[in-house]
Design a protein around this motif. Structure first.
Motif, PDB file in Angstrom:
ATOM      1  N   ARG A 199       0.836  -1.199   0.000  1.00  0.00           N
ATOM      2  CA  ARG A 199       0.000   0.000   0.000  1.00  0.00           C
ATOM      3  C   ARG A 199       0.875   1.256   0.000  1.00  0.00           C
ATOM      4  NH1 ARG A 199      -1.917  -3.330   3.578  1.00  0.00           N
ATOM      5  NH2 ARG A 199      -1.072  -2.254   5.414  1.00  0.00           N
ATOM      6  N   VAL A 200       0.405   2.265  -0.705  1.00  0.00           N
ATOM      7  CA  VAL A 200       1.096   3.556  -0.737  1.00  0.00           C
ATOM      8  C   VAL A 200       0.055   4.639  -0.517  1.00  0.00           C
ATOM      9  CG1 VAL A 200       2.509   5.145  -2.095  1.00  0.00           C
ATOM     10  CG2 VAL A 200       2.807   2.676  -2.380  1.00  0.00           C
ATOM     11  N   TRP A 201       0.354   5.591   0.372  1.00  0.00           N
ATOM     12  CA  TRP A 201      -0.607   6.666   0.615  1.00  0.00           C
ATOM     13  C   TRP A 201       0.110   7.916   1.108  1.00  0.00           C
ATOM     14  CZ3 TRP A 201       0.546   2.829   3.952  1.00  0.00           C
ATOM     15  CH2 TRP A 201       0.783   3.158   5.290  1.00  0.00           C
ATOM     16  N   VAL A 202      -0.558   9.056   0.958  1.00  0.00           N
ATOM     17  CA  VAL A 202      -0.008  10.327   1.437  1.00  0.00           C
ATOM     18  C   VAL A 202      -0.387  10.489   2.903  1.00  0.00           C
ATOM     19  CG1 VAL A 202       0.008  12.834   1.156  1.00  0.00           C
ATOM     20  CG2 VAL A 202      -0.186  11.359  -0.845  1.00  0.00           C
ATOM     21  N   ALA A 203       0.608  10.500   3.768  1.00  0.00           N
ATOM     22  CA  ALA A 203       0.359  10.589   5.210  1.00  0.00           C
ATOM     23  C   ALA A 203       0.404  12.045   5.661  1.00  0.00           C
ATOM     24  CB  ALA A 203       1.379   9.758   5.976  1.00  0.00           C
ATOM     25  N   CYS A 204      -0.477  12.842   5.108  1.00  0.00           N
ATOM     26  CA  CYS A 204      -0.566  14.248   5.478  1.00  0.00           C
ATOM     27  C   CYS A 204      -1.915  14.781   5.022  1.00  0.00           C
ATOM     28  CB  CYS A 204       0.551  15.060   4.825  1.00  0.00           C
ATOM     29  SG  CYS A 204       0.545  16.820   5.302  1.00  0.00           S
ATOM     30  N   SER A 225       4.553  18.507  -6.311  1.00  0.00           N
ATOM     31  CA  SER A 225       4.150  17.765  -7.520  1.00  0.00           C
ATOM     32  C   SER A 225       5.226  16.830  -8.070  1.00  0.00           C
ATOM     33  CB  SER A 225       3.705  18.718  -8.637  1.00  0.00           C
ATOM     34  OG  SER A 225       2.552  19.420  -8.254  1.00  0.00           O
ATOM     35  N   LYS A 226       6.302  16.610  -7.313  1.00  0.00           N
ATOM     36  CA  LYS A 226       7.307  15.657  -7.773  1.00  0.00           C
ATOM     37  C   LYS A 226       6.718  14.250  -7.874  1.00  0.00           C
ATOM     38  CE  LYS A 226      11.498  18.011  -6.171  1.00  0.00           C
ATOM     39  NZ  LYS A 226      12.716  17.907  -5.322  1.00  0.00           N
ATOM     40  N   CYS A 227       5.808  13.942  -6.955  1.00  0.00           N
ATOM     41  CA  CYS A 227       5.159  12.623  -6.968  1.00  0.00           C
ATOM     42  C   CYS A 227       4.269  12.464  -8.198  1.00  0.00           C
ATOM     43  CB  CYS A 227       4.340  12.430  -5.694  1.00  0.00           C
ATOM     44  SG  CYS A 227       3.233  13.806  -5.307  1.00  0.00           S
ATOM     45  N   GLY A 254       5.987   2.513  -5.911  1.00  0.00           N
ATOM     46  CA  GLY A 254       6.833   3.179  -4.936  1.00  0.00           C
ATOM     47  C   GLY A 254       7.650   4.336  -5.463  1.00  0.00           C
ATOM     48  N   LYS A 255       7.490   4.694  -6.733  1.00  0.00           N
ATOM     49  CA  LYS A 255       8.291   5.785  -7.293  1.00  0.00           C
ATOM     50  C   LYS A 255       7.982   7.126  -6.637  1.00  0.00           C
ATOM     51  CE  LYS A 255       9.182   3.689 -11.802  1.00  0.00           C
ATOM     52  NZ  LYS A 255       9.069   3.821 -13.271  1.00  0.00           N
ATOM     53  N   CYS A 256       6.716   7.341  -6.287  1.00  0.00           N
ATOM     54  CA  CYS A 256       6.337   8.595  -5.633  1.00  0.00           C
ATOM     55  C   CYS A 256       6.968   8.696  -4.247  1.00  0.00           C
ATOM     56  CB  CYS A 256       4.819   8.711  -5.538  1.00  0.00           C
ATOM     57  SG  CYS A 256       4.024   7.356  -4.633  1.00  0.00           S
ATOM     58  N   VAL A 257       7.097   7.563  -3.586  1.00  0.00           N
ATOM     59  CA  VAL A 257       7.711   7.543  -2.254  1.00  0.00           C
ATOM     60  C   VAL A 257       9.172   7.962  -2.345  1.00  0.00           C
ATOM     61  CG1 VAL A 257       8.204   6.126  -0.226  1.00  0.00           C
ATOM     62  CG2 VAL A 257       6.168   5.658  -1.592  1.00  0.00           C
ATOM     63  N   GLY A 258       9.841   7.470  -3.377  1.00  0.00           N
ATOM     64  CA  GLY A 258      11.257   7.743  -3.538  1.00  0.00           C
ATOM     65  C   GLY A 258      11.589   9.193  -3.805  1.00  0.00           C
ATOM     66  N   VAL A 259      10.679   9.920  -4.479  1.00  0.00           N
ATOM     67  CA  VAL A 259      10.991  11.310  -4.842  1.00  0.00           C
ATOM     68  C   VAL A 259      10.429  12.323  -3.855  1.00  0.00           C
ATOM     69  CG1 VAL A 259      11.099  10.730  -7.291  1.00  0.00           C
ATOM     70  CG2 VAL A 259       8.928  11.532  -6.307  1.00  0.00           C
ATOM     71  N   CYS A 260       9.614  11.904  -2.906  1.00  0.00           N
ATOM     72  CA  CYS A 260       9.022  12.851  -1.959  1.00  0.00           C
ATOM     73  C   CYS A 260      10.119  13.445  -1.067  1.00  0.00           C
ATOM     74  CB  CYS A 260       7.963  12.171  -1.100  1.00  0.00           C
ATOM     75  SG  CYS A 260       7.178  13.295   0.095  1.00  0.00           S
ATOM     76  N   VAL A 271      11.381   1.114  -0.038  1.00  0.00           N
ATOM     77  CA  VAL A 271      11.533   1.841  -1.299  1.00  0.00           C
ATOM     78  C   VAL A 271      12.925   2.459  -1.340  1.00  0.00           C
ATOM     79  CG1 VAL A 271      10.713   3.771  -2.701  1.00  0.00           C
ATOM     80  CG2 VAL A 271       9.077   2.346  -1.447  1.00  0.00           C
ATOM     81  N   THR A 272      13.603   2.307  -2.465  1.00  0.00           N
ATOM     82  CA  THR A 272      14.929   2.874  -2.646  1.00  0.00           C
ATOM     83  C   THR A 272      14.824   4.278  -3.222  1.00  0.00           C
ATOM     84  OG1 THR A 272      15.833   0.667  -3.075  1.00  0.00           O
ATOM     85  CG2 THR A 272      17.191   2.549  -3.723  1.00  0.00           C
ATOM     86  N   LYS A 273      15.492   5.228  -2.579  1.00  0.00           N
ATOM     87  CA  LYS A 273      15.493   6.607  -3.048  1.00  0.00           C
ATOM     88  C   LYS A 273      16.342   6.718  -4.320  1.00  0.00           C
ATOM     89  CE  LYS A 273      13.400   8.575   0.570  1.00  0.00           C
ATOM     90  NZ  LYS A 273      12.251   9.492   0.525  1.00  0.00           N
ATOM     91  N   PRO A 274      16.014   7.644  -5.232  1.00  0.00           N
ATOM     92  CA  PRO A 274      16.817   7.831  -6.444  1.00  0.00           C
ATOM     93  C   PRO A 274      18.290   8.091  -6.142  1.00  0.00           C
ATOM     94  CG  PRO A 274      14.754   9.025  -6.627  1.00  0.00           C
ATOM     95  CD  PRO A 274      14.819   8.501  -5.232  1.00  0.00           C
ATOM     96  N   SER A 275      18.585   8.849  -5.084  1.00  0.00           N
ATOM     97  CA  SER A 275      19.981   9.145  -4.716  1.00  0.00           C
ATOM     98  C   SER A 275      20.716   7.872  -4.307  1.00  0.00           C
ATOM     99  CB  SER A 275      20.017  10.168  -3.580  1.00  0.00           C
ATOM    100  OG  SER A 275      19.297   9.684  -2.444  1.00  0.00           O
ATOM    101  N   GLU A 276      19.998   6.970  -3.639  1.00  0.00           N
ATOM    102  CA  GLU A 276      20.589   5.708  -3.211  1.00  0.00           C
ATOM    103  C   GLU A 276      20.878   4.817  -4.412  1.00  0.00           C
ATOM    104  OE1 GLU A 276      17.840   4.100  -0.479  1.00  0.00           O
ATOM    105  OE2 GLU A 276      18.207   5.592   1.083  1.00  0.00           O
ATOM    106  N   GLN A 277      19.990   4.908  -5.431  1.00  0.00           N
ATOM    107  CA  GLN A 277      20.184   4.110  -6.642  1.00  0.00           C
ATOM    108  C   GLN A 277      21.434   4.574  -7.388  1.00  0.00           C
ATOM    109  OE1 GLN A 277      16.515   4.566  -8.826  1.00  0.00           O
ATOM    110  NE2 GLN A 277      15.411   3.098  -7.558  1.00  0.00           N
ATOM    111  N   SER A 278      21.623   5.916  -7.479  1.00  0.00           N
ATOM    112  CA  SER A 278      22.783   6.458  -8.197  1.00  0.00           C
ATOM    113  C   SER A 278      24.086   6.150  -7.470  1.00  0.00           C
ATOM    114  CB  SER A 278      22.637   7.976  -8.376  1.00  0.00           C
ATOM    115  OG  SER A 278      22.507   8.614  -7.110  1.00  0.00           O
TER     116      SER A 278
END
Length: 280
Positions: A199-204, A225-227, A254-260, A271-278
Motif C-alpha cells: 500500500r502507498v498513501w499520502v500521510a498528510c 508535484s514531484k510525486c 513506490g516511485k512517488c515515495v522515492g521522490v518525496c 523503497v529505494t530513493k533515487p539518490s541511493e540508486q545512483s
C-alpha cells in the motif's frame, strides 16, 4: 369476604379478557419471519460494528434475505469462508470482496512536530479539536489522544509510545470504519490492502502552502508535484497544496515515495530513493 371475592373475580376476568385481546391481535398482525434470517445471523460475528453500513448483524441478515442476494452487502469482519456459507443459505454464488485496511493520513511524529503547547483538558481528540489546535501546533494533524483506539472493537489500533501516533495492525483490522467515523480530523481512511499487502498513501492532510506547512511539521506535504511527475500510472494528483494517491489507479510501484522530499508519502514495503540508486 364476598366483596373481596368479587374484586378478585373481576380482576381475573379483566386479565383474561386482556389476554384474549392480545392473543387475537398478535394472531392478526403476526408476520412470519424467514428462518434464514436466524441462520445467517448465527453465522455473522455479532460485532454490530456498523461496518456494513447497517444497524447491526441482525439487520444485515434481514436485508440480505429480503433482497435474496449479497449484491451491495458486505460484512468487513466476516472472512471469505463465512461469506460463502451465507451465500449458500441464500442460494447464490459468493463473490470475493477486496480486503480494506485503515491508514493514518499523518506522519507528524514527535520529531517531525515538536510539542509547542501544553493542554490540560480532557484526554480526547474530539474535545481537543473543539477547543485547541493541538499540542504540536498543527490544525490538520493527529492529536494523539487515542479516540480511535477506544472505538476499535478488534484491538487493531494502538498508540506508538515513541511517535505518539496511532498504528494500525493490518492483520487485525476488519475495515469496519469505526475509527474513520471517530476521528474529528478525518485522518483515518479505508484503502485496499493491496496485492501482497503493498500500500502507498499520502500521510498528510495539511492544505497550507508548502513553506507554512513545513514550519509546523517537517514531514508535511508541500505540494511540490514531484510525486505527480514520477507516477507512471496517473494515480497522483495535487489539489489545495496537498497530494493524494488514488488507490484504484495506484500500482504500488513506490516511485512517488522515492521522490518525496519530506517523507510525506508512506509505503508498506521498502523503497529505494533515487539518490541511493545512483550511489549504488
Amino acid at each position: 369476604m364476598s366483596l373481596l371475592f368479587t374484586t378478585i373475580l373481576l380482576l381475573g376476568l379483566l386479565g383474561l379478557l386482556g389476554a384474549v385481546v392480545l392473543y387475537a391481535t398478535a394472531r392478526k398482525f403476526h408476520v412470519e419471519e424467514d428462518p434464514r434470517i436466524d441462520e445467517i445471523a448465527s453465522l455473522l460475528p455479532g460485532a454490530n460494528c456498523g461496518g456494513c453500513g447497517l444497524k447491526g448483524c441482525r439487520d444485515f441478515a434481514t436485508r440480505c434475505v429480503a433482497e435474496g442476494s449479497l449484491k451491495g452487502f458486505h460484512c468487513p469482519v466476516s472472512g471469505s469462508e463465512t461469506i460463502a456459507k451465507i451465500a449458500s443459505v441464500l442460494g447464490v454464488e459468493a463473490s470475493a470482496a477486496e480486503k480494506n485496511v485503515a491508514v493514518l493520513r499523518c506522519n507528524g511524529s514527535c520529531s517531525a512536530r515538536p510539542e509547542r503547547f501544553t493542554y490540560d483538558g480532557a484526554s480526547s481528540c474530539a474535545v481537543m479539536d473543539a477547543v485547541a489546535v493541538g499540542t504540536r501546533g498543527c490544525s490538520f494533524g493527529c492529536l494523539g489522544c487515542g479516540d480511535c483506539t477506544e472505538v476499535c472493537s478488534f484491538g487493531a489500533i494502538a498508540i506508538n509510545p515513541d511517535t505518539l501516533l496511532p498504528e494500525v495492525d493490518a492483520e487485525k483490522c476488519t475495515a469496519c470504519g469505526a475509527c474513520v467515523k471517530e476521528c474529528p480530523r478525518h485522518l483515518l481512511e479505508l484503502r485496499p490492502a493491496g496485492r501482497r499487502d503493498r500500500r502507498v498513501w499520502v500521510a498528510c492532510a495539511n492544505r497550507e502552502r508548502g513553506g507554512i506547512a513545513r514550519k509546523t511539521c517537517s514531514a508535511a506535504c508541500i505540494g511540490c508535484s514531484k510525486c505527480v511527475k514520477a507516477c507512471p500510472f496517473g494515480a497522483v494528483t495535487v489539489n489545495d497544496n496537498l497530494s493524494y494517491i488514488d488507490p484504484l489507479l495506484c500500482k504500488a510501484c513506490g516511485k512517488c515515495v522515492g521522490v518525496c522530499p519530506t517523507g510525506a508519502i508512506l509505503a508498506t514495503f521498502p523503497v529505494t530513493k533515487p539518490s541511493e540508486q545512483s550511489n549504488a
